[in-house]
Design an enzyme around this catalytic site. Sequence first.
Site, PDB file in Angstrom:
ATOM      1  N   LYS A 115      10.192 -20.484  -7.345  1.00 28.74           N
ATOM      2  CA  LYS A 115       9.807 -19.890  -8.632  1.00 28.74           C
ATOM      3  C   LYS A 115       9.501 -20.963  -9.664  1.00 28.74           C
ATOM      4  CE  LYS A 115      10.640 -15.309  -7.915  1.00 28.74           C
ATOM      5  NZ  LYS A 115      10.960 -13.962  -8.279  1.00 28.74           N
ATOM      6  N   LYS A 197       6.117 -14.267   2.101  1.00 33.60           N
ATOM      7  CA  LYS A 197       6.636 -12.891   2.047  1.00 33.60           C
ATOM      8  C   LYS A 197       5.844 -12.014   1.074  1.00 33.60           C
ATOM      9  CE  LYS A 197      10.098 -12.640  -1.565  1.00 33.60           C
ATOM     10  NZ  LYS A 197      11.208 -11.875  -2.073  1.00 33.60           N
ATOM     11  N   LYS A 200       6.411  -8.401  -4.999  1.00 28.11           N
ATOM     12  CA  LYS A 200       5.820  -7.515  -5.992  1.00 28.11           C
ATOM     13  C   LYS A 200       5.149  -8.269  -7.130  1.00 28.11           C
ATOM     14  CE  LYS A 200      10.154  -5.815  -7.306  1.00 28.11           C
ATOM     15  NZ  LYS A 200      11.006  -6.979  -7.633  1.00 28.11           N
TER      16      LYS A 200
END
Length: 334
Positions: A115, A197, A200
């Site tokens: 992130k 992966k 969202k």
Amino acid sequence: MGDDKKTIFSGMQPSGFITLGNYLGALKNWTLLQDEYNCLYCIVDLHAITVRQDPAALRKQSRDLLMQYIAAGLDPEKNIIYYQSHVSGHAELGWILNCFTYMGELSRMTQFKEKSQKHAENINAGLFTYPVLMAADILLYQTDLVPVGDDQRQHLEMARDIAIRFNNIYGDVFKVPEAYIGKAGARIMALQDPEKKMSKSDENKNNTILLLDEPNVIMNKIKRSVTDSGNEIVYRDDKPGIKNLMNIYSAVTGKTNDAISEEFANSGYGDFKVAVGEAVVAELEPLQQKFKELSKDKKYIDQIIKDNTAKANYLASKTLSKVQKKVGFPPKVR
Ligand code: ATP
Ligand code: LTN
């Protein structure tokens, strides 16, 4: 929850609209646990703001997520479904646990590394201590089991380490939780990039299937998904695209990989993709219908929020008071 059932806690971030990955890796499994366990399913909005969110969008996503929990089959009478920000114990325990967590262990977290690469302009302290707040979520309710997708394994390990460390100093305060990772659907990959992966918050909308996508959108996304050279439906690491579609098909239909290979022994990728698409559409159809109905019933949803927040607050305050006492905060004077 004063019985002998074990406690389950899990949560999702309202950081976007939830995907088939969230559903197969987490939500679908949650619905299977509600009779056997006392379950708390949280909408972790405090976690969501570790990445910049638009306030109006965050509010909508949070409410939609709560309704999707229910639409997917979580009974709000049986499970405690609530917003993290409505129970201040999460943040309070999070602070205390920050003081029992080391910079070194936090800097090894893969999700933080990923992130902070993705949001290089906003590597805030909350992003760094994200796993501590997650540990607080779990430990606050004396949780036995935490059903999550495979990507959360490392965070779970950290929650256990923090609990053990705290217990070693202060005695048996926290239950040490276990991860509960379902076999099928534990890691659904991005449709256009099956090495990463499905997430969202992915900007490429063709990578994700959203739970609320229209049937024709779902079919098209699956038809356009990246597959590998060849045309055999076999489960192999060098065929990540097909492997991913087989995982999806298996998680939805319950069929084993061998059974799937056999079923499609005489078909190519095209036929297989249609079958996967149809299976996903059929799986999501009732959920989407229920969601539409719930969206119209503001009063019902508000009542659920009110009742469940009270239940969560009650349970949270029990652990929090114990912890506050153990670390030496002065008793409250009433
Ligand atoms: P974001 O993109 O904002 O990081 P996310 O899609 O990764 O979000 P989370 O809210 O972090 O989702 O995760 C909710 C739950 O869904 C967790 O239990 C997580 O393990 C599971 N999950 C997320 N992505 C997948 C996936 N691709 N396959 C299986 N499970 C997943
Ligand atoms: N970090 C998790 C979301 C999450 C969670 C939790 C999951 C926050 N707190 C507690 C289980 C238990 C995620 O990103 N999937």
